[in-house]
Design a protein around this motif. Structure first.
Motif, short mmCIF file in Angstrom:
data_model
loop_
_atom_site.label_atom_id
_atom_site.label_comp_id
_atom_site.label_asym_id
_atom_site.label_seq_id
_atom_site.Cartn_x
_atom_site.Cartn_y
_atom_site.Cartn_z
N ILE A 1 31.67 45.95 47.69
CA ILE A 1 32.68 45.18 48.42
C ILE A 1 33.80 46.09 48.90
O ILE A 1 34.29 45.95 50.03
N GLN A 2 34.23 47.01 48.07
CA GLN A 2 35.29 47.93 48.48
C GLN A 2 34.84 48.82 49.63
O GLN A 2 35.63 49.14 50.52
N GLU A 3 33.56 49.22 49.62
CA GLU A 3 33.03 50.00 50.74
C GLU A 3 33.03 49.20 52.02
O GLU A 3 33.13 49.76 53.12
N HIS A 4 32.95 47.87 51.90
CA HIS A 4 33.01 46.99 53.08
C HIS A 4 34.45 46.72 53.51
O HIS A 4 34.66 46.03 54.52
N GLY A 5 35.43 47.25 52.78
CA GLY A 5 36.83 47.01 53.13
C GLY A 5 37.38 45.72 52.58
O GLY A 5 38.45 45.26 53.01
N GLY A 6 36.66 45.08 51.64
CA GLY A 6 37.13 43.83 51.06
C GLY A 6 37.60 44.03 49.62
O GLY A 6 37.76 45.16 49.15
N ARG A 7 37.80 42.95 48.94
CA ARG A 7 38.18 43.03 47.53
C ARG A 7 37.44 41.95 46.76
O ARG A 7 36.97 40.96 47.34
N ILE A 8 37.34 42.11 45.45
CA ILE A 8 36.62 41.18 44.59
C ILE A 8 37.46 40.91 43.35
O ILE A 8 38.11 41.83 42.82
N TRP A 9 37.48 39.67 42.91
CA TRP A 9 38.27 39.31 41.72
C TRP A 9 37.64 38.08 41.06
O TRP A 9 36.79 37.41 41.65
N ALA A 10 38.10 37.83 39.85
CA ALA A 10 37.53 36.71 39.07
C ALA A 10 38.64 35.80 38.58
O ALA A 10 39.75 36.26 38.28
N GLU A 11 38.32 34.51 38.52
CA GLU A 11 39.20 33.51 37.92
C GLU A 11 38.38 32.75 36.89
O GLU A 11 37.25 32.35 37.17
N SER A 12 38.95 32.59 35.71
CA SER A 12 38.16 31.93 34.65
C SER A 12 39.08 31.25 33.65
O SER A 12 40.18 31.73 33.38
N VAL A 13 38.61 30.12 33.16
CA VAL A 13 39.29 29.41 32.06
C VAL A 13 38.27 29.28 30.95
O VAL A 13 37.16 28.77 31.16
N LYS A 14 38.62 29.75 29.78
CA LYS A 14 37.69 29.74 28.65
C LYS A 14 37.22 28.31 28.36
O LYS A 14 38.01 27.40 28.19
N GLY A 15 35.87 28.14 28.37
CA GLY A 15 35.29 26.82 28.10
C GLY A 15 35.11 25.96 29.32
O GLY A 15 34.53 24.88 29.24
N GLN A 16 35.62 26.44 30.51
CA GLN A 16 35.54 25.60 31.71
C GLN A 16 34.79 26.27 32.85
O GLN A 16 34.55 25.65 33.89
N GLY A 17 34.41 27.51 32.70
CA GLY A 17 33.63 28.16 33.76
C GLY A 17 34.37 29.30 34.41
O GLY A 17 35.53 29.60 34.09
N THR A 18 33.68 29.95 35.35
CA THR A 18 34.19 31.15 36.02
C THR A 18 33.92 31.08 37.49
O THR A 18 32.88 30.57 37.92
N THR A 19 34.86 31.58 38.30
CA THR A 19 34.67 31.72 39.75
C THR A 19 34.94 33.17 40.12
O THR A 19 35.99 33.72 39.77
N ILE A 20 33.99 33.77 40.81
CA ILE A 20 34.18 35.14 41.31
C ILE A 20 34.25 35.09 42.82
O ILE A 20 33.39 34.49 43.48
N HIS A 21 35.29 35.69 43.37
CA HIS A 21 35.53 35.69 44.82
C HIS A 21 35.36 37.11 45.35
O HIS A 21 35.68 38.08 44.66
N PHE A 22 34.90 37.21 46.58
CA PHE A 22 34.98 38.49 47.29
C PHE A 22 35.22 38.21 48.76
O PHE A 22 34.91 37.13 49.27
N THR A 23 35.83 39.19 49.44
CA THR A 23 36.18 39.01 50.84
C THR A 23 35.51 40.09 51.70
O THR A 23 35.21 41.19 51.23
N LEU A 24 35.30 39.73 52.97
CA LEU A 24 34.81 40.66 53.98
C LEU A 24 35.70 40.54 55.21
O LEU A 24 36.01 39.42 55.65
N PRO A 25 36.18 41.65 55.76
CA PRO A 25 37.06 41.57 56.94
C PRO A 25 36.33 40.97 58.13
O PRO A 25 35.16 41.26 58.38
N ILE A 26 37.02 40.10 58.86
CA ILE A 26 36.46 39.46 60.06
C ILE A 26 36.60 40.42 61.24
O ILE A 26 37.63 41.06 61.42
N VAL A 27 35.53 40.48 62.04
CA VAL A 27 35.52 41.36 63.21
C VAL A 27 35.89 40.55 64.44
O VAL A 27 35.36 39.45 64.66
#
Length: 484
Positions: free
Chosen positions: A450-476
């Motif tokens: 993702i970083q090679e694509h110029g984007g970023r990646i991060w995670a959001e999580s609450v213990k016992g409730q699940g996890t969401t992982i996001h990543f972005t890609l620049p729009i052309v």
């Protein structure tokens, strides 16, 4: 106001030159005032005036000099005041008047004296330590004789010469003393501003050479050495941080190798066991035979994923992970990626939900690498959700980027593990990770892609409730792309 080291040196040299000169001039001025006001020196300074008074009296009354008593009465008050002896001779050396030899004066005896450059040398009389001064007698601009004044040095005001030397010489000595004091003081100050940081840097170098980075450089003045010490302290902190990361990396790598060895050994041992069972004819029934083959396939798939992760990570480490960038329609690219996953999930109890319509923009990406990222994220979610768990994938436009997210309803990630999940070899809750498999490299590979694509990646999580992982890609911007 903070001065640079160069400014300090310049000011020091100027101070060493200027301040002693000023101090010397001040004390010379004070000495001059003292000389002018000292009674003994004032009295001594008036001797020349008295000499001149005697000369004037002799010149004015020269034609009365043959009357010894009358002439003596005229000059004696001044002679008594100064303690002088007066002799007057004519141009031939005849004694016309001697304040202490009346008879010789009346007889006009020849006085053997050598007169030169204002001094008179008596050739026939012992003057007993007295000085003789000679002055010409001029009448109508003609020298008609000489005045000889004898003055006893012992009758001078006491310590006049010593006082003059003390006043004038003392001024120069005080100026010299101020020069020495300034040199010592400024040398100490400058050497202190140099030696203190140098000693700290020397101690720091010694500590670093011994492998000790647990120290601080306290010198922090805003000068050249202060900035150098601050840069050295920053280097120490960076070096310490780098070594700590390296140690952590090495420890994680060792743990990963041990874990991979375990992860490889387990499926290989299982495959070996089932293959031997098939060879021994223990699975003659078709159902049992197919079940054994299914287990063998599952274990080989697991081995394939482990080897795949190691291969991709080695490419990342060597900087040889090839990425083929192309401008892609995001909806078409993502549909091609998620459709096979969606189809596979239909044959299981897993709920795989794609939030359609997927965003449609243009991005510059390698569809195979983005597919690798999404496959990794989905596979990672599968490990930590129950068999009938839920995985949701969707997109949204976030500013100038396309944001892709993968959400699951698993156990979630603990707060202490969350900041580290994208680090190489990191596997949160180690015992559970071993149970669920994985090398701890998947998310690190995703981050790199993702970083090679110029984007970023991060995670959001609450213990016992699940996890969401996001990543972005620049729009052309397609209009700009076409214009170019």
């Amino acid at each position: 106001m903070r001065f640079t080291f160069r400014t300090k040196l310049i000011l020091s040299f100027l101070s060493i030159i200027i301040i002693p000169v000023i101090i010397t001039l001040i004390f010379i001025k004070l000495a001059t005032v003292n000389i002018k006001t000292d009674p003994e020196i004032i009295r001594f300074s008036k001797i020349d005036l008295r000499f001149q008074k005697i000369i004037n009296l002799v010149t004015q009354n020269y034609f009365n000099i043959q009357n010894y008593d009358q002439f003596y009465a005229i000059v004696s008050p001044v002679l008594k005041e100064t303690g002088c002896r007066l002799q007057v001779i004519d141009s031939s050396g005849r004694l016309l008047f001697d304040s202490e030899d009346r008879e010789g004066s009346l007889n006009n005896r020849i006085l053997k004296v050598n007169i030169s450059d204002g001094f008179a040398l008596n050739l026939e009389e012992d003057i007993n330590g007295m000085n003789q001064y000679s002055f010409p007698v001029k009448i109508d601009d003609n020298v008609v004789g000489s005045i000889i004044i004898q003055y006893d040095l012992d009758m001078l005001p006491p310590k006049v010469l010593q006082k003059v030397i003390l006043y004038i010489g003392g001024s120069y000595m005080l100026g010299l003393a101020s020069l020495v004091i300034l040199i010592v003081l400024l040398s100490w100050l400058i050497s202190r501003s140099v030696l203190v940081p140098l000693n700290e840097l020397n101690s720091a170098i010694r500590n670093i050479s011994q492998g000790n980075l647990d120290f601080t450089i306290a010198y922090s003045k805003n000068d050249e050495f202060g900035r150098f010490c601050q840069a050295f302290e920053l280097m120490r902190c960076k070096l310490k941080e780098s070594l700590e990361k390296q140690n952590m990396y090495e420890n994680s790598r060792k743990a990963m190798i041990a874990s991979i060895s375990h992860d490889l050994r387990t499926p290989i041992a299982s495959i070996k066991g089932y293959v031997e069972a098939l060879q021994d004819g223990l699975a003659r029934e078709p159902e049992k035979f197919n079940r054994y083959l299914s287990i063998i396939k599952d274990k080989t798939d697991k081995l394939d994923r482990l080897i795949d992760d190691l291969f991709h990570f080695s490419q990342v480490e060597l900087g040889k992970l090839h990425i083929d960038f192309r401008v892609q329609n995001s909806r078409i690219m993502l549909e091609e990626i998620v459709s096979p996953i969606e189809a596979e999930a239909k044959n299981s109890s897993l709920q795989f939900i794609v939030q359609r319509p997927l965003s449609e923009v243009y991005v510059k990406a390698d569809s195979k690498r983005i597919s690798q990222v999404i496959d990794n994220l989905v596979e990672n979610s599968r490990r930590y959700i129950p068999d009938d768990g839920q995985i949701i994938i969707g997109t949204r436009i976030s500013g100038a980027s396309l944001e892709v997210f993968v959400t699951d309803n698993g156990d979630g990630i603990s707060p202490e593990d969350l900041p580290h999940i994208f680090e190489s070899f990191y596997r949160g809750e180690k015992s559970r990770s071993q149970n669920y498999g994985g090398t701890g490299l998947g998310l690190a590979i995703c981050k790199h892609i993702i970083q090679e694509h110029g984007g970023r990646i991060w995670a959001e999580s609450v213990k016992g409730q699940g996890t969401t992982i996001h990543f972005t890609l620049p729009i052309v911007n397609m209009q700009h792309t076409e214009a170019v």
